[in-house]
Write an enzyme that holds these catalytic residues in place. Structure first.
Site, short mmCIF file in Angstrom:
data_model
loop_
_atom_site.label_atom_id
_atom_site.label_comp_id
_atom_site.label_asym_id
_atom_site.label_seq_id
_atom_site.Cartn_x
_atom_site.Cartn_y
_atom_site.Cartn_z
N THR A 134 -30.08 -6.95 -40.06
CA THR A 134 -29.80 -7.33 -38.52
C THR A 134 -28.26 -6.76 -38.65
O THR A 134 -27.60 -6.61 -39.57
CB THR A 134 -30.06 -8.78 -38.43
OG1 THR A 134 -29.06 -8.95 -37.25
CG2 THR A 134 -29.02 -9.59 -39.43
N ASP A 135 -28.16 -6.36 -37.10
CA ASP A 135 -26.56 -5.69 -36.90
C ASP A 135 -25.70 -7.03 -36.99
O ASP A 135 -24.44 -6.92 -36.96
CB ASP A 135 -26.81 -5.40 -35.55
CG ASP A 135 -26.85 -6.23 -34.35
OD1 ASP A 135 -27.48 -7.31 -34.68
OD2 ASP A 135 -26.96 -5.70 -33.11
N ASP A 291 -21.36 -23.58 -25.37
CA ASP A 291 -21.56 -22.59 -26.04
C ASP A 291 -21.92 -22.58 -27.36
O ASP A 291 -21.69 -23.64 -28.22
CB ASP A 291 -20.15 -21.55 -26.06
CG ASP A 291 -20.33 -20.34 -26.11
OD1 ASP A 291 -21.38 -19.90 -26.33
OD2 ASP A 291 -19.33 -19.58 -25.92
P1 NAD Z 1 -39.70 -14.29 -37.05
O1 NAD Z 1 -38.88 -15.73 -37.14
O2 NAD Z 1 -40.48 -14.17 -35.69
O3 NAD Z 1 -40.87 -14.35 -38.26
C1 NAD Z 1 -40.43 -14.80 -39.47
C2 NAD Z 1 -41.64 -14.55 -40.39
O4 NAD Z 1 -41.50 -14.90 -41.79
C3 NAD Z 1 -42.49 -15.86 -39.82
O5 NAD Z 1 -44.04 -15.33 -39.87
C4 NAD Z 1 -42.38 -16.84 -41.15
O6 NAD Z 1 -43.81 -17.65 -41.33
C5 NAD Z 1 -42.18 -15.96 -42.22
N1 NAD Z 1 -41.43 -16.64 -43.43
C6 NAD Z 1 -40.19 -17.41 -43.24
N2 NAD Z 1 -40.07 -18.06 -44.28
C7 NAD Z 1 -40.73 -17.48 -45.34
C8 NAD Z 1 -40.82 -17.61 -46.68
N3 NAD Z 1 -40.22 -18.47 -47.38
N4 NAD Z 1 -42.08 -16.98 -47.22
C9 NAD Z 1 -42.71 -15.93 -46.51
N5 NAD Z 1 -42.72 -16.01 -45.31
C10 NAD Z 1 -41.83 -16.67 -44.74
O7 NAD Z 1 -38.62 -13.25 -37.16
P2 NAD Z 1 -38.66 -11.79 -36.62
O8 NAD Z 1 -37.69 -11.96 -35.41
O9 NAD Z 1 -39.79 -11.21 -36.69
O10 NAD Z 1 -37.54 -11.16 -37.71
C11 NAD Z 1 -38.28 -10.26 -38.72
C12 NAD Z 1 -37.15 -9.88 -39.56
O11 NAD Z 1 -36.14 -8.96 -38.70
C13 NAD Z 1 -36.05 -10.75 -40.07
O12 NAD Z 1 -35.63 -10.46 -41.38
C14 NAD Z 1 -34.86 -10.80 -39.38
O13 NAD Z 1 -33.80 -11.09 -39.87
C15 NAD Z 1 -34.99 -9.24 -38.86
N6 NAD Z 1 -34.48 -8.85 -37.58
C16 NAD Z 1 -34.67 -9.56 -36.49
C17 NAD Z 1 -34.19 -9.16 -35.31
C18 NAD Z 1 -34.76 -9.83 -34.07
O14 NAD Z 1 -34.18 -9.38 -32.85
N7 NAD Z 1 -35.63 -10.51 -33.92
C19 NAD Z 1 -33.21 -8.20 -35.09
C20 NAD Z 1 -33.02 -7.48 -36.60
C21 NAD Z 1 -33.47 -7.78 -37.66
O1 DAU Z 2 -28.80 -9.13 -33.20
C1 DAU Z 2 -30.11 -9.26 -33.93
C2 DAU Z 2 -30.56 -10.65 -33.85
O2 DAU Z 2 -30.88 -10.88 -32.56
C3 DAU Z 2 -31.41 -10.98 -34.98
O3 DAU Z 2 -30.94 -10.83 -36.23
C4 DAU Z 2 -31.90 -12.27 -35.02
O4 DAU Z 2 -32.89 -12.84 -35.78
C5 DAU Z 2 -32.41 -12.70 -33.32
O5 DAU Z 2 -32.56 -14.09 -33.26
C6 DAU Z 2 -31.20 -12.22 -32.32
O6 DAU Z 2 -30.42 -13.28 -32.54
P1 DAU Z 2 -29.54 -13.55 -31.09
O7 DAU Z 2 -28.68 -14.92 -31.37
O8 DAU Z 2 -28.57 -12.58 -30.71
O9 DAU Z 2 -30.87 -13.97 -30.32
P2 DAU Z 2 -31.08 -15.01 -29.28
O10 DAU Z 2 -32.24 -14.74 -28.53
O11 DAU Z 2 -31.01 -16.45 -29.94
O12 DAU Z 2 -30.04 -15.28 -28.09
C7 DAU Z 2 -29.48 -13.85 -27.51
C8 DAU Z 2 -28.20 -14.22 -26.54
O13 DAU Z 2 -28.52 -15.39 -25.69
C9 DAU Z 2 -27.17 -14.67 -27.68
O14 DAU Z 2 -25.93 -14.16 -27.16
C10 DAU Z 2 -27.12 -16.38 -27.40
C11 DAU Z 2 -27.79 -16.50 -25.95
N1 DAU Z 2 -28.74 -17.56 -25.42
C12 DAU Z 2 -29.78 -17.91 -26.43
C13 DAU Z 2 -30.67 -18.83 -26.11
C14 DAU Z 2 -31.75 -19.23 -27.11
C15 DAU Z 2 -28.33 -18.35 -24.39
O15 DAU Z 2 -27.31 -18.11 -23.73
N2 DAU Z 2 -29.02 -19.32 -24.10
C16 DAU Z 2 -30.21 -19.73 -25.18
O16 DAU Z 2 -30.92 -20.75 -24.62
#
Ligand code: NAD
Ligand code: DAU
Length: 356
Positions: A134-135, A291
Site C-alpha cells: 500500500t501507499d 476524525d
Molecule cells: P480485503 O480485506 O478485502 O481481503 C483480504 C483477504 O485476505 C480476505 O479474503 C481475507 O479472508 C484474507 N485473509 C485475511 N487474513 C488471512 C490469513 N491470515 N490467511 C489467509 N487469508 C487471510 O483486502 P483488499 O482490500 O482486497 O486488499 C488486498 C491486499 O491489497 C492487502 O494486502 C492490502 O494491504 C493491499 N492493498 C489494498 C488497497 C485497497 O485500497 N483496498 C490498496 C493498496 C493495497
Molecule cells: O491507500 C491505500 C489504502 O486504502 C489501503 O492500503 C487500505 O487497505 C484501504 O482500506 C484504503 O485505506 P483508507 O483508510 O484510505 O480507506 P477507507 O475507505 O477506509 O477511507 C477512505 C477515506 O475516507 C479516508 O480518508 C477515511 C475516510 N472515511 C472512511 C470511512 C470508512 C470517512 O470519512 N468516513 C468513513 O466512514
C-alpha cells in the site's frame, strides 16, 4: 508458458478481482486460492470457478507453515501473488494484534516456506513472489508536497500501515539476503466491485440506500488517490510478467479527490439512478463525525517508474469508475446484504459510537 499461481487472500476484494482478471486473460493457467475466509473473505466471489479443472480453493491461514508448504509442493506453484492481509485502517485502530499477526507473521511464514521450496527446486529464475502493498507505508502528505515515489522514506502512521511496512521490509530483506525473486507493489486506494461494505465508497452507497447517515471524518478534506480495481489488476499482471525481481513499483490512479467531494459525487449518482430514495437528495445524509485517530491527510502516488519501465497507465477516470461502481452496488444487493451481519453491526457500533 503456462503459470501455476498461488493467490493468497483471493476471496477478498482485490484478490478476487485479480483471480477474475487472470482467468479471463490466461485461461490455461492453474490457480490455487489460499484464504482464511475472515469477515472480509467471501467464497461467493469465486463461486463461478467451482469445479474448474485449473482452479483449487484452499481454506487456511497463511501463518500455517505446514499448510503453505503442502500447497506449494502439491500444486507445483511458481508464482505467489500475496494479497492476504487485514486491510481496514479503522479496525487496526480498534484492535491491532491481528494486523501484526497476519500482515507481518503471515508474510514471514509465506516467505520462509517459499524460500525453502524455491531453493529445493534449484532456485528457478522464473519463480516470483509478488507482495501487494500500500501507499500508506509512506505516511501522510501536505497539500503541496510532491507525490510518493519508490524512494520516499517509509513513515507509516496507523497500525495497519506499520504492519504492511513491516511486511514490505521482510520481503525486501528476503530478496537482498537470499536473492528470492520478490517484487513489491505499493498501490493507492482501490475501488470497484466486491469491496467490503466497511470501506468509504461501498459504505456510502449502502447507507444511502438504507437512508442512514453518511459519516465523513473530520473536515472531509483528506485526499485519497483513487484507482479502479481493474486497472490495479492489469498493473499486477504486467509486474508478474515483466517486473524486475528486487524492485518496487508504485501504482496509483492520478485521481486525487477530497473525501467530501467523493461522497457528494456518490450522492449525485444515487439521486440520478434511483427515483425513490429514503432520503432525497441523498446529500442531506452527510454527517461530519469525529476524525479517525492519526488520520493521514493526503496520499498521492507518482507512477512514472511503472509507466516508463513497464508501460502501464491507468485507464479509468474517477467519473467513469465511480458510475460503474455505484451501478454494481445497486445491481448486486444480494452480494452485500448478507455482509451486513451481526459482526459488521457490532464493528459499526464500536467505530462510529460517539457520533452515529
Ligand atoms: P480485503 O480485506 O478485502 O481481503 C483480504 C483477504 O485476505 C480476505 O479474503 C481475507 O479472508 C484474507 N485473509 C485475511 N487474513 C488471512 C490469513 N491470515 N490467511 C489467509 N487469508 C487471510 O483486502 P483488499 O482490500 O482486497 O486488499 C488486498 C491486499 O491489497 C492487502 O494486502 C492490502 O494491504 C493491499 N492493498 C489494498 C488497497 C485497497 O485500497 N483496498 C490498496 C493498496 C493495497
Ligand atoms: O491507500 C491505500 C489504502 O486504502 C489501503 O492500503 C487500505 O487497505 C484501504 O482500506 C484504503 O485505506 P483508507 O483508510 O484510505 O480507506 P477507507 O475507505 O477506509 O477511507 C477512505 C477515506 O475516507 C479516508 O480518508 C477515511 C475516510 N472515511 C472512511 C470511512 C470508512 C470517512 O470519512 N468516513 C468513513 O466512514
Amino acid at each position: 508458458m503456462t503459470r501455476r499461481l498461488l493467490v493468497t487472500g483471493g476471496a477478498g476484494f482485490i484478490g478476487s478481482n485479480f483471480v477474475r482478471h487472470w482467468r479471463d486473460n490466461y485461461p490455461h493457467d492453474y490457480m490455487v486460492v489460499l484464504d482464511a475466509l475472515t469477515y472480509a473473505g467471501n467464497c461467493e466471489n469465486l463461486a463461478y470457478l467451482e469445479g474448474e479443472e485449473n482452479f483449487r480453493f484452499v481454506r487456511g491461514d497463511i501463518k500455517d507453515a505446514a499448510l503453505v508448504k503442502r500447497v506449494l509442493e502439491t500444486h507445483n506453484i511458481d508464482v505467489i501473488a500475496h494479497f492476504a492481509a487485514e486491510s481496514h485502517v479503522d479496525r487496526s485502530i480498534l484492535g491491532p494484534r491481528t494486523f501484526v499477526e497476519t500482515n507481518v507473521l503471515g508474510t514471514f511464514t509465506l516467505l520462509e516456506e517459499f524460500r525453502y521450496y524455491w531453493e529445493t527446486q534449484g532456485k528457478p529464475v522464473n519463480y516470483r513472489f509478488l507482495h501487494i502493498s500500500t501507499d500508506e507505508v509512506y505516511g501522510s502528505l501536505t497539500s503541496d508536497a510532491p507525490r510518493f515515489e519508490e524512494t520516499t522514506p517509509y513513515a507509516p502512521n496507523s497500525p495497519y500501515a506499520a504492519s504492511k511496512a513491516g511486511s514490505d521490509h521482510l520481503v525486501r530483506a528476503y530478496n537482498h539476503t537470499y536473492q528470492l525473486p520478490t517484487i513489491i507493489t505499493n498501490c493507492s486506494n482501490n475501488y470497484g466491485p466486491y469491496q467490503f461494505p466497511e470501506k468509504l465508497i461501498p459504505l456510502t452507497c449502502i447507507n444511502i440506500l438504507m437512508g442512514k447517515s453518511l459519516p465523513v471524518y473530520g473536515d472531509g478534506k483528506n485526499v485519497r488517490d483513487w484507482l479502479y480495481v481493474g486497472d490495479h489488476c492489469r498493473a499486477l499482471d504486467i509486474v508478474i510478467n515483466y517486473g524486475e525481481p528486487g524492485e518496487t513499483y508504485n501504482i496509483g490512479g492520478n485521481n486525487e479527490v477530497e473525501n467530501i467531494n467523493l461522497v457528494r459525487m456518490i450522492c449525485q449518482l444515487m439521486d440520478e439512478f434511483i427515483p425513490e430514495l429514503p432520503v432525497k437528495p441523498a446529500g442531506q445524509l452527510i454527517t461530519f463525525v469525529k476524525d479517525r485517530p492519526g488520520h493521514d491527510r493526503r496520499y498521492a502516488v507518482k507512477t512514472s517508474k511503472i509507466r516508463k519501465q513497464l508501460g502501464w497507465t491507468p485507464t479509468m477516470t474517477i467519473t467513469q469508475g465511480l458510475r460503474l461502481t455505484v451501478q454494481w452496488y445497486l445491481n448486486n444487493r444480494e452480494w452485500w446484504e448478507p455482509l451486513l451481519s451481526q459482526e459488521y453491526q457490532s464493528y459499526y457500533q464500536r467505530n462510529y459510537k460517539t457520533d452515529n
